[in-house]
Write an enzyme that holds these catalytic residues in place. Sequence first.
Site, short mmCIF file in Angstrom:
data_model
loop_
_atom_site.label_atom_id
_atom_site.label_comp_id
_atom_site.label_asym_id
_atom_site.label_seq_id
_atom_site.Cartn_x
_atom_site.Cartn_y
_atom_site.Cartn_z
N GLU A 157 59.15 25.96 -97.92
CA GLU A 157 58.66 25.83 -99.28
C GLU A 157 59.83 26.94 -100.07
OE1 GLU A 157 54.94 28.26 -99.15
OE2 GLU A 157 53.92 26.57 -98.50
N TYR A 198 47.38 23.08 -100.19
CA TYR A 198 46.38 24.01 -99.83
C TYR A 198 45.20 23.62 -100.84
CZ TYR A 198 48.98 26.72 -96.48
OH TYR A 198 49.48 26.91 -95.37
N GLU A 216 51.79 22.15 -93.47
CA GLU A 216 50.83 23.37 -93.53
C GLU A 216 49.63 22.78 -94.47
OE1 GLU A 216 51.95 27.03 -95.15
OE2 GLU A 216 54.01 27.04 -93.77
N HIS A 230 62.23 30.89 -93.12
CA HIS A 230 60.76 30.93 -93.61
C HIS A 230 60.70 32.38 -94.12
CE1 HIS A 230 56.31 29.66 -93.37
NE2 HIS A 230 56.25 30.85 -93.90
#
Length: 406
Positions: free
Chosen positions: A157, A301, A365, A112
């Site tokens: 990501e 998001y 997420e 990450h």
Amino acid sequence: MGAATSAYQVEGGWDADGKGPSVWDTFTHQGRDRVFKNQTGDVACGSYTLWEEDLKCIKQLGLTHYRFSLSWSRLLPDGTTGFINQKGIDYYNKIIDDLLTNGVTPIVTLYHFDLPQTLEDQGGWLSEAIIDSFDKYAWFCFSTFGDRVKHWITINEPNMLALVAYELGAFPPGVPQVGTKVYQAAHNLIKAHARSWHSYDSLFRKEQKGMVSLSIFAGWVEPADPNSVSDQEATKRAIAFQLDFFAKPIFIDGDYPEVVKSQVALMSKKQGYPSSRLPELTEEEKKMIRGTADFFAVQYYTTRLVKYQENKKGELGLLQDAEVEVFPDSSWINLDWVYVVPWGIRKLLKYIKETYNNPVIYITENGFPLDEAPSFDDTQRWECFRQTFQELLRETNFKDELQWPG
């Protein structure tokens, strides 16, 4: 119901018990306003010493899944298995064991954004050597924790890492090289993921019976003018450069989207480059990459509008290559960079379902910032979550799998 964290953002203990420095340690210690108020993750939430308190919160919330990432440099201080830090192994063993004891499924992310600094000094994600380094690290993690961990995310990501680190320079190593290194980093990230998936598939899957994927950031996009053909085509390019760039090679055919290849090649030619700035995947690499995910992990998001923006001056940059302008609708409520658009997640999931052969999808997420909008209280935030959940229920295939908590 689940929650997600990442090592650098929550652990602290940046140099405790033999941990080596990561690129984020170096980046934040340099100051120069690279992060908000020159803050660091030296202490962060203190999870390295306060895990028991975190576990209490997990139990109190009634979570069924907990996603966390491993700190590569806490386990392997110099990024290699030449020195293995037992204290790091003990820390993550306790987290995994405590979660399972309490009926919580661990979802573990190998990487990450916190590359060991020693590997960055050797070229990091711009070097082909990182593919072998990551594969060896993944092998170590699978062999150490895979007897209990059944859900793995290789890289968090990768599309955002390539863009924000190498195009914008806002993430370490913090040296933007617009329009060039973003593609080289992405190229190596995809191959590193694929190599590690094959390692799991050939060496661990039969005994451990787990699943491996990578998590892709994907905001939804809509044409600014629904009646404009140029905006419609620009929207397709925006999706291709953001989501399909990583998803198509892995889930479909091992190669980048045709529109991405043609756009970068066209712009490169206009700019006087002898060949495309996008590295080409060989037939062997395509074969190696294709099919290297056991589920589709997506992180949503927000949503944006897209307008065609011709690159008349031949400027370098990923957005310039795509010839798009991306912006929010002024009527949308925003919390920092997150504009609240509940229907965006439904349209995104529908696109993934129809484009990628109806894969198993994990939303790894989703959420809203906590401290960037003090006027946006918890009641409003909870309402945003409720609306988002209702949009998911509008897709028939999700109805039997989702329950609204509380």
